[in-house]
Write a protein that holds these residues in place. Structure first.
Motif, PDB file in Angstrom:
ATOM      1  N   TYR A 221       0.791  -1.216  -0.001  1.00  0.00           N
ATOM      2  CA  TYR A 221      -0.279  -0.069  -0.238  1.00  0.00           C
ATOM      3  C   TYR A 221       0.945   0.861  -0.178  1.00  0.00           C
ATOM      4  O   TYR A 221       0.732   1.909  -0.726  1.00  0.00           O
ATOM      5  CB  TYR A 221      -0.878  -0.039   0.865  1.00  0.00           C
ATOM      6  N   SER A 222       2.113   1.103   0.550  1.00  0.00           N
ATOM      7  CA  SER A 222       2.855   2.161   0.993  1.00  0.00           C
ATOM      8  C   SER A 222       3.186   2.803  -0.388  1.00  0.00           C
ATOM      9  O   SER A 222       3.818   4.129  -1.145  1.00  0.00           O
ATOM     10  CB  SER A 222       4.226   2.052   2.117  1.00  0.00           C
ATOM     11  N   ILE A 223       3.491   1.579  -1.833  1.00  0.00           N
ATOM     12  CA  ILE A 223       3.393   1.924  -2.758  1.00  0.00           C
ATOM     13  C   ILE A 223       3.120   2.301  -4.016  1.00  0.00           C
ATOM     14  O   ILE A 223       3.037   3.314  -4.514  1.00  0.00           O
ATOM     15  CB  ILE A 223       4.659   0.544  -3.448  1.00  0.00           C
ATOM     16  N   VAL A 224       1.082   1.955  -3.263  1.00  0.00           N
ATOM     17  CA  VAL A 224       0.948   2.447  -3.784  1.00  0.00           C
ATOM     18  C   VAL A 224       0.544   3.804  -3.673  1.00  0.00           C
ATOM     19  O   VAL A 224      -0.357   5.054  -4.823  1.00  0.00           O
ATOM     20  CB  VAL A 224      -0.845   1.477  -3.887  1.00  0.00           C
ATOM     21  N   LEU A 225       0.609   3.994  -2.340  1.00  0.00           N
ATOM     22  CA  LEU A 225       0.559   5.416  -2.022  1.00  0.00           C
ATOM     23  C   LEU A 225       1.281   6.276  -2.895  1.00  0.00           C
ATOM     24  O   LEU A 225       1.114   7.583  -2.984  1.00  0.00           O
ATOM     25  CB  LEU A 225       0.521   5.750  -0.253  1.00  0.00           C
ATOM     26  N   LEU A 226       2.773   5.850  -2.745  1.00  0.00           N
ATOM     27  CA  LEU A 226       3.807   6.909  -3.720  1.00  0.00           C
ATOM     28  C   LEU A 226       3.005   7.582  -4.862  1.00  0.00           C
ATOM     29  O   LEU A 226       3.112   8.686  -5.728  1.00  0.00           O
ATOM     30  CB  LEU A 226       5.219   6.181  -3.567  1.00  0.00           C
ATOM     31  N   ALA A 227       2.765   6.158  -5.622  1.00  0.00           N
ATOM     32  CA  ALA A 227       2.335   6.616  -7.321  1.00  0.00           C
ATOM     33  C   ALA A 227       0.841   7.280  -6.742  1.00  0.00           C
ATOM     34  O   ALA A 227       1.317   8.524  -7.691  1.00  0.00           O
ATOM     35  CB  ALA A 227       1.629   5.554  -7.526  1.00  0.00           C
ATOM     36  N   ALA A 228      -0.032   7.160  -6.464  1.00  0.00           N
ATOM     37  CA  ALA A 228      -1.210   8.606  -5.899  1.00  0.00           C
ATOM     38  C   ALA A 228      -1.226   9.057  -5.492  1.00  0.00           C
ATOM     39  O   ALA A 228      -1.393  10.570  -5.564  1.00  0.00           O
ATOM     40  CB  ALA A 228      -2.020   7.410  -4.680  1.00  0.00           C
ATOM     41  N   SER A 229       0.471  10.242  -4.679  1.00  0.00           N
ATOM     42  CA  SER A 229       0.227  10.593  -4.101  1.00  0.00           C
ATOM     43  C   SER A 229       1.176  11.641  -5.427  1.00  0.00           C
ATOM     44  O   SER A 229       1.582  13.326  -5.618  1.00  0.00           O
ATOM     45  CB  SER A 229       1.854  10.845  -3.315  1.00  0.00           C
ATOM     46  N   LEU A 230       1.373  10.803  -6.825  1.00  0.00           N
ATOM     47  CA  LEU A 230       1.726  12.500  -7.820  1.00  0.00           C
ATOM     48  C   LEU A 230       0.504  12.933  -8.740  1.00  0.00           C
ATOM     49  O   LEU A 230       0.678  13.331  -9.851  1.00  0.00           O
ATOM     50  CB  LEU A 230       3.215  11.306  -8.255  1.00  0.00           C
ATOM     51  N   LEU A 231      -0.221  12.033  -7.939  1.00  0.00           N
ATOM     52  CA  LEU A 231      -1.521  12.160  -9.001  1.00  0.00           C
ATOM     53  C   LEU A 231      -1.917  13.743  -9.561  1.00  0.00           C
ATOM     54  O   LEU A 231      -1.966  14.386 -10.116  1.00  0.00           O
ATOM     55  CB  LEU A 231      -2.933  11.997  -8.319  1.00  0.00           C
ATOM     56  N   PRO A 232      -1.902  14.383  -8.393  1.00  0.00           N
ATOM     57  CA  PRO A 232      -1.966  16.112  -8.698  1.00  0.00           C
ATOM     58  C   PRO A 232      -0.805  16.475  -9.079  1.00  0.00           C
ATOM     59  O   PRO A 232      -1.321  18.012  -9.728  1.00  0.00           O
ATOM     60  CB  PRO A 232      -1.855  16.967  -6.733  1.00  0.00           C
ATOM     61  N   PHE A 233       0.364  16.234  -8.991  1.00  0.00           N
ATOM     62  CA  PHE A 233       1.021  16.887 -10.641  1.00  0.00           C
ATOM     63  C   PHE A 233       0.712  16.158 -12.179  1.00  0.00           C
ATOM     64  O   PHE A 233       0.987  17.137 -12.660  1.00  0.00           O
ATOM     65  CB  PHE A 233       2.523  15.833 -10.305  1.00  0.00           C
ATOM     66  N   VAL A 234       0.652  14.760 -12.273  1.00  0.00           N
ATOM     67  CA  VAL A 234       0.054  13.942 -13.592  1.00  0.00           C
ATOM     68  C   VAL A 234      -1.498  15.023 -14.144  1.00  0.00           C
ATOM     69  O   VAL A 234      -1.094  15.084 -15.242  1.00  0.00           O
ATOM     70  CB  VAL A 234      -0.190  12.710 -13.255  1.00  0.00           C
ATOM     71  N   ILE A 235      -2.122  15.154 -13.298  1.00  0.00           N
ATOM     72  CA  ILE A 235      -3.539  15.673 -13.445  1.00  0.00           C
ATOM     73  C   ILE A 235      -3.280  17.431 -14.426  1.00  0.00           C
ATOM     74  O   ILE A 235      -4.095  18.209 -14.246  1.00  0.00           O
ATOM     75  CB  ILE A 235      -4.618  15.956 -12.967  1.00  0.00           C
TER      76      ILE A 235
END
Length: 296
Positions: A221-235
């Motif tokens: 989950y911490s690895i998935v969280l890292l990816a999710a935390s980048l979403l604001p930058f991606v969008i």
């Protein structure tokens, strides 16, 4: 000599504990960040104050109902045994009246001083936490915190709705971050409080599947969280300043989770739990800082 009466917290403090102030503070903080991100400039102060108050009142009401429903479970756990509901120093009727008063005031504030959308979304969050999570999910499945995590992830959407009277994709990206953050945050607590949860009878993941399995889930989950935390930058909701902060904060989260998986100790689990709170606070603060930088 300290008497039992002298050692007992004051009545107002017993009621305050039922609102889980530390948890509600973090939730309200994320809601306030949502309010500021929803506005191209500074949001109206009156709206921010009213929405903050209304959201806190309904959150406090939900936590009080949670304490009422789980009073027997709380009485068996060291961490929660001193709650007034667990000790019986406040009656069920008093807790219901207290929760009803807070919830009613919160709905009135949101409906009249903010907007109906925020009121209904916050009320749905109340039902999701107090009823769906506490009554249905928590005592029945070790995935309770995953499925029921949506209600706890809603504050940014509530704050966004308060200012914009809408909940766009940007708000849901923030909800997703908290939704994914919740399981590793809570499972870290469940790991070092494992004996408490065994006594409680709740099917928490470390109890039903063991510590090693839970440690693996925390890492994944911490690895998935890292990816999710980048979403604001991606969008393109945020810029480089947030990206750097998200990578640093989430990278440290993964490091903690990796250490926990490789060499478990209660102290490491406690450190991860404490860091997870700091992590979410700093991540959302970085979002706001980046937002203001973009306005300059």
């Amino acid at each position: 000599m300290i008497t039992a009466t002298a050692a007992q917290p004051s009545l107002w403090r017993q009621y305050l504990v039922l609102t889980k102030p530390r948890v509600s503070q973090l939730a309200v903080f994320c809601a306030v960040i949502g309010m500021f991100l929803a506005s191209p400039g500074l949001p109206p102060l009156a709206t921010v104050v009213a929405a903050t108050l209304g959201i806190w009142l309904l959150a406090a009401a939900a936590f009080a109902i949670n304490c009422l429903i789980e009073q027997e479970i709380d009485a068996r756990m060291l961490r929660t045994a001193r709650r007034a509901t667990a000790r019986g120093t406040i009656s069920n009727t008093q807790v219901l009246a207290f929760s009803g008063l807070l919830g009613g005031l919160g709905m009135a504030v949101l409906y009249n001083l903010v907007n109906p959308l925020t009121m209904w979304l916050t009320f749905a969050t109340f039902v999701g936490y107090a009823i769906i999570y506490t009554v249905i999910l928590k005592p029945r499945t070790p995935q309770n915190i995953v499925i029921g995590g949506l209600s706890g992830a809603m504050p940014p959407a509530l704050g966004w709705a308060a200012v914009a009277n809408a909940v766009p994709a940007e708000a849901w990206a923030l909800v997703l971050i908290i939704f994914i953050w919740t399981p590793p945050h809570f499972w870290a607590l469940a790991l070092y409080r494992n004996h408490d949860y065994i006594k409680s009878g709740l099917p928490m993941l470390p109890v039903t599947h063991g510590k090693k399995f839970t440690q693996l889930y925390v890492l994944l989950y911490s690895i998935v969280l890292l990816a999710a935390s980048l979403l604001p930058f991606v969008i393109r909701m945020s810029g480089a300043a947030y990206l750097v902060a998200a990578l640093a904060l989430s990278g440290l989260f993964v490091c903690y989770a990796w250490r926990l998986y490789r060499e478990y100790s209660d102290e490491l689990a406690r450190k991860l739990f404490r860091y997870s709170i700091v992590y979410l606070s700093l991540l959302f603060a970085a979002l706001l800082l980046d937002h203001w930088i973009a306005l300059l």
